[in-house]
Structures are given as structure tokens and as C-alpha cells.
Design a protein around this motif. Structure first.
Motif, mmCIF file in Angstrom:
data_model
loop_
_atom_site.group_PDB
_atom_site.id
_atom_site.type_symbol
_atom_site.label_atom_id
_atom_site.label_comp_id
_atom_site.label_asym_id
_atom_site.label_seq_id
_atom_site.Cartn_x
_atom_site.Cartn_y
_atom_site.Cartn_z
ATOM 1 N N LEU A 197 0.849 -1.191 0.000
ATOM 2 C CA LEU A 197 0.000 0.000 0.000
ATOM 3 C C LEU A 197 0.884 1.240 0.000
ATOM 4 C CD1 LEU A 197 -2.482 -1.194 2.765
ATOM 5 C CD2 LEU A 197 -2.909 -1.159 0.313
ATOM 6 N N GLU A 198 0.447 2.237 -0.729
ATOM 7 C CA GLU A 198 1.178 3.499 -0.804
ATOM 8 C C GLU A 198 0.718 4.367 0.364
ATOM 9 O OE1 GLU A 198 4.205 4.655 -2.668
ATOM 10 O OE2 GLU A 198 3.084 2.996 -3.575
ATOM 11 N N ASP A 199 1.657 4.782 1.216
ATOM 12 C CA ASP A 199 1.286 5.639 2.345
ATOM 13 C C ASP A 199 1.196 7.080 1.881
ATOM 14 O OD1 ASP A 199 1.065 7.160 4.625
ATOM 15 O OD2 ASP A 199 2.438 5.938 5.792
ATOM 16 N N ASP A 200 0.002 7.632 2.016
ATOM 17 C CA ASP A 200 -0.259 8.984 1.555
ATOM 18 C C ASP A 200 0.441 10.014 2.435
ATOM 19 O OD1 ASP A 200 -1.522 10.410 -0.410
ATOM 20 O OD2 ASP A 200 -3.256 10.882 0.848
ATOM 21 N N GLY A 201 0.627 9.665 3.702
ATOM 22 C CA GLY A 201 1.226 10.608 4.631
ATOM 23 C C GLY A 201 2.745 10.668 4.518
#
Ligand SMILES: *[C@@H]1O[C@H](CO)[C@@H](O)[C@H](O)[C@H]1NC(C)=O
Ligand SMILES: *[C@@H]1O[C@H](CO)[C@@H](O)[C@H](O)[C@H]1NC(C)=O
Length: 446
Positions: A197-201
Motif C-alpha cells: 500500500l502506498e502511504d499517503d502521509g
């Protein structure tokens, strides 16, 4: 230069390993945030620039109806199968949900996406080889090219954990089947795989290993157009993604289209669970859904005459639950009758008109002087939490320009009420799964 770049990329990738024994998962990550994309927005891989407003409203309405069929199947203890005679075919869209989540699957990673679904117990995607697959916008996943893909065998912990698993041959491979009761279904292998998953933060990646998934080799989706390649299952059952990530807090926030475009789901320490005044209890029910205790509904301060038992989760009654893949709230029969009557009484100065889209139960002509600022206040009384619905969470403009009540009757069953996403707009929904708490708070989704 190249090696420095590779090194820094590797450093950004955090790994959570979920041992297949599921005993003591170790997390090197405390929390992360993943962006959600509205399926009809330009950023969406399902965006159709030619769809009109009427098309979009109609398809979200059809998705809401299809959702009832899915929950009826789920709550039927899976006695209906597409092979049995009680299986009903009705040609409506299945592909549920208004929000999608991008993720990567396998080693090496392959980009894909699925519907953000808190009502599904298993994450699944279409897989090669296809016995039958529906058309999707991206290449169908081929697990044969992944080093981290592993099929589960019958009798294994993974197979016993996976929701919808079955073993035609007790010594063979573990299979799964999910039915949507409208002719749509997915069938295939239960497996474990790496999901990234790509961490948006943090602008890094979270790699989740040994995640239980369904690899669908036989899939039918009756949706016109392109459905999502699969579903990201985020229910409370052990085989959902939420249960496999050992961070027991989840929150999400979806702004209405007038209030920004930052929609996301947050896990662990990144989850936002607001103060006690915004909290009510999360019930533990046999269906593994996000079930709440609803005591009543009032209109302009008057409590509607709805028996408490209509909302109770007792025996095999489903109670009231939140669902991210249902657009409009669907009320159980007795509640809907009282609610619609109460709204008509409160708006007796206006004459209801028929909805041209054939979806909404109560509409008023915008040209008759009907305005949002004269509509009554609706409050959902959860245990310990009075939750008023904002105008933009209550009314929707149909394709003729009339204002309609954006809720409906759960025609599939009078036994449960689904609290849909339209009613969750601009609300930070936070789940503390260890303490069985849900917090619902209006505000900007940041
Ligand atoms: C969000 O909105 C801003 C301006 O309102 C725009 O610049 C940006 O591209 C939008 N982002 C997405 C993902 O649509
Ligand atoms: C409330 O509903 C019940 C059952 O439908 C009915 O018997 C009762 O008279 C109603 N009470 C009021 C105040 O309308």
C-alpha cells in the motif's frame, strides 16, 4: 547514483509480516494512510467522461440495490449457491461501492485496485488463468509471475480462516466462492500474497506479507461498462485486510464533492478517533460487520414511533451496520414506513413529486419554493450519541433537478438497516476495534 536511489527506495518500504499461523504478528509500522478515489472522479481508473449526471445517479442507485442482494446472501449462512435452485438472477449492476483503493500485489509488484468495502470479508481480484473473467481496465493479474504467491491447502490455518472457503476435495486446494445474488459471483483459489500500500502521509510504501486473498479464476460481473478488478475486504472477520493488519484502529473520511477531494482510510496510529462525545459502541455480531446500536430516529425533535426491536441485532437479525460500499442508507421496513410518513408530515406545505430516476422514495419540486433551509432536522439516536444528518447527507438532486430524500427501503429484507456512504460524507468515521468504539464526527476531511 543509481545505487543510492535504490537504497533510499528500500529504506522507505516498511514491512509488516503476518505469519500464516496468525499467532503473534509483528509490526514495524505503527500507522499509515491510503488515499481513496471516488469511482466517478477524473482521478479514477473507472472514470467515464461521457457519463451524464443521470447515468451516475442511476448506477449508484443500482449499486445500492445490488448491495441488498449481497447482504442477503451473506446473512443466509451461505446456503444459497449459484448452483442451487433458490439462487435468483436479476440483471442489475453488482460492482458495489463508490470508492476505490489502489494497491500493489505480488513480487514483483503489480498495480491494481479494488472497491473499498467494509462489508466484505475477503480481498479478491481477477486472476489468470481465467476460466471466465469480466473485462477490466487493466491487465488481469497473473499469480504465476509472482514469487510471493502461495495457494492455501485444505485443512491449513489460512483455509480455515478465509471467509467463503470451501474444500471440494478435503486433501486438495482451498477454494472460495462469493455470490452477489444478481448473477455476479467470484470463485477461485484461497491464497496468501504480498500486498503493498502506498502511504499517503509518508510517501513510502507499506508491504504486507502473507495476506489472505481470493484469486478469482471464474468471475462474472453483470455491470455494464468496466467494473473494478476486485474488492478490498475490510470487514471485521479474520480474513479481511483490517483483521490481518495488526493495528486495531481504522478511520476514514469522505468529503462531499463541495468540500475538497481528500478521501482516505487510515490504519493504526494514523487513524483518527475523535473525543468521547462523538462515540457510540461498536457491537460484535455474528456477521463481522460494523454494527451499531441505534435506539431511534427523530424528525424535528419528535421521536418516531419505531419499535426498538426493528434495529436490534438479535438472533439472526442483522441490526444496523455501517457500510462503505452502499451509497444510500436503506432502512428496515417498519422504520422506513414511519420515517417517510414523518418526513411527509414535516413537509406538508409541499406536494411530493415522482422521482424521474425511479430510485428515491420522496422528492420535492425545486421550483415550488422547496429549499434545503426549511427541511426538518433528522437525528439518528445511537446509544450515547445523537447524530444529526446534515442537509447534504440527506438530500440529493435527481436528474430532473428535484430534491429527493437520499435514503430508501431495504427491500431485500426487513431485518436490517444499512447506513450508507452518502450519509457518511464529511464525517470522520473512526473505529477502535480493541475497545469496540466508533466515533462519528462532522468536519473537514484533512
Ligand atoms: C484536488 O483539488 C485541487 C483543487 O481543488 C486540485 O488541484 C487537485 O488536483 C485535486 N486532486 C485530485 C486528486 O483530484
Ligand atoms: C406506535 O406503534 C404501535 C405499533 O404500530 C401502535 O400500537 C401505537 O399505537 C403507536 N403509538 C403512537 C403514539 O402512535
Amino acid at each position: 547514483m543509481a545505487s543510492t536511489l535504490i537504497f533510499s527506495l528500500v529504506a522507505l518500504i516498511s514491512i509488516i509480516t503476518v505469519p500464516s499461523s496468525m499467532s503473534s504478528p509483528k509490526a514495524s509500522v505503527k500507522g499509515f494512510e491510503v488515499r481513496l478515489i471516488h469511482r466517478d472522479s477524473p482521478a479514477s481508473p473507472l472514470y467515464n467522461p461521457r457519463a451524464t449526471r443521470a447515468d451516475l445517479i442511476k448506477s449508484s442507485g443500482r449499486r445500492t440495490i445490488a448491495r441488498q442482494n449481497y447482504f442477503n446472501w451473506l446473512m443466509s449462512n451461505k446456503t444459497w449457491s449459484r448452483y442451487s435452485s433458490s439462487y435468483v438472477w436479476a440483471p442489475i449492476d453488482q460492482s458495489p461501492g463508490d470508492y476505490i483503493m489502489r494497491f500493489k500485489v505480488g513480487t514483483p509488484e503489480v498495480e491494481t485496485f479494488g472497491v473499498f468495502d467494509t462489508g466484505s470479508h475477503l480481498t479478491w481480484l481477477q486472476c489468470e488463468p481465467c476460466e471466465q473473467c469480466f473485462s477490466q481496465t487493466i491487465t488481469i493479474y497473473n499469480p504465476a509471475s509472482s514469487q510471493s504467491y502461495e495457494k492455501a491447502m485444505c485443512g491449513s490455518v489460512v483455509c480455515n480462516t478465509a471467509s467463503g472457503a470451501r474444500c471440494p476435495n478435503p486433501k486438495g486446494e482451498c477454494k472460495y466462492e462469493i455470490n452477489y445474488m444478481d448473477g455476479s459471483f467470484t470463485e477461485g483459489d484461497v491464497a496468501t500474497e504480498t500486498i503493498t500500500l502506498e502511504d499517503d502521509g509518508l510517501s513510502g510504501s507499506i508491504s504486507l506479507q502473507n495476506i489472505i486473498i481470493g484469486c478469482g479464476h471464474s468471475n462474472v460481473d453483470t455491470t455494464a461498462g468496466y467494473p473494478a478488478p476486485g474488492i478490498v475486504g475490510l470487514s471485521r472477520q479474520p480474513s479481511s485486510l483490517v483483521s490481518q493488519i495488526p493495528l486495531h484502529r481504522v478511520s476514514y473520511c469522505i468529503p462531499s464533492k463541495y468540500k475538497g477531494n481528500h478521501s482516505s482510510v487510515r490504519f493504526g496510529s494514523a487513524a483518527v478517533i475523535k473525543e468521547e462525545e462523538t462515540q457510540t459502541s461498536l457491537l460484535s455480531g455474528q456477521y463481522g460487520l460494523y454494527q451499531l446500536s441505534l435506539e431511534g430516529i427523530s424528525i424535528d425533535g419528535t421521536l418516531l414511533n419505531i419499535s426498538r426491536s426493528v434495529f436490534d441485532m438479535t438472533g439472526d437479525r442483522g441490526g444496523v451496520f455501517m457500510d462503505s460500499a452502499t451509497t444510500f442508507t436503506l432502512l428496515a421496513f417498519d422504520a422506513f414506513i414511519e420515517f417517510k410518513l414523518g418526513m411527509m408530515n414535516a413537509l406538508s406545505d409541499f406536494k411530493p413529486v415522482t422521482d424521474v430516476d425511479g430510485l428515491f422514495p420522496l422528492c420535492y419540486d425545486y421550483h415550488s419554493g422547496f429549499r434545503l433551509d426549511i427541511t426538518p432536522e433528522i437525528v439518528f439516536h445511537f446509544t450515547g450519541l445523537d447524530f444529526p444528518l446534515g442537509d447534504e447527507n440527506t438530500w440529493i438532486m435527481n436528474s430532473e433537478g428535484n430534491l429527493c430524500l437520499a435514503m430508501g427501503l431495504n427491500e431485500g429484507s426487513s431485518d436490517y438497516t444499512i447506513f450508507g456512504m452518502y450519509q457518511q460524507q464529511n464525517v470522520n468515521v473512526g473505529y477502535d476495534l480493541d475497545n469496540n468504539i466508533v466515533s462519528l464526527k462532522y468536519g473537514d476531511c484533512e
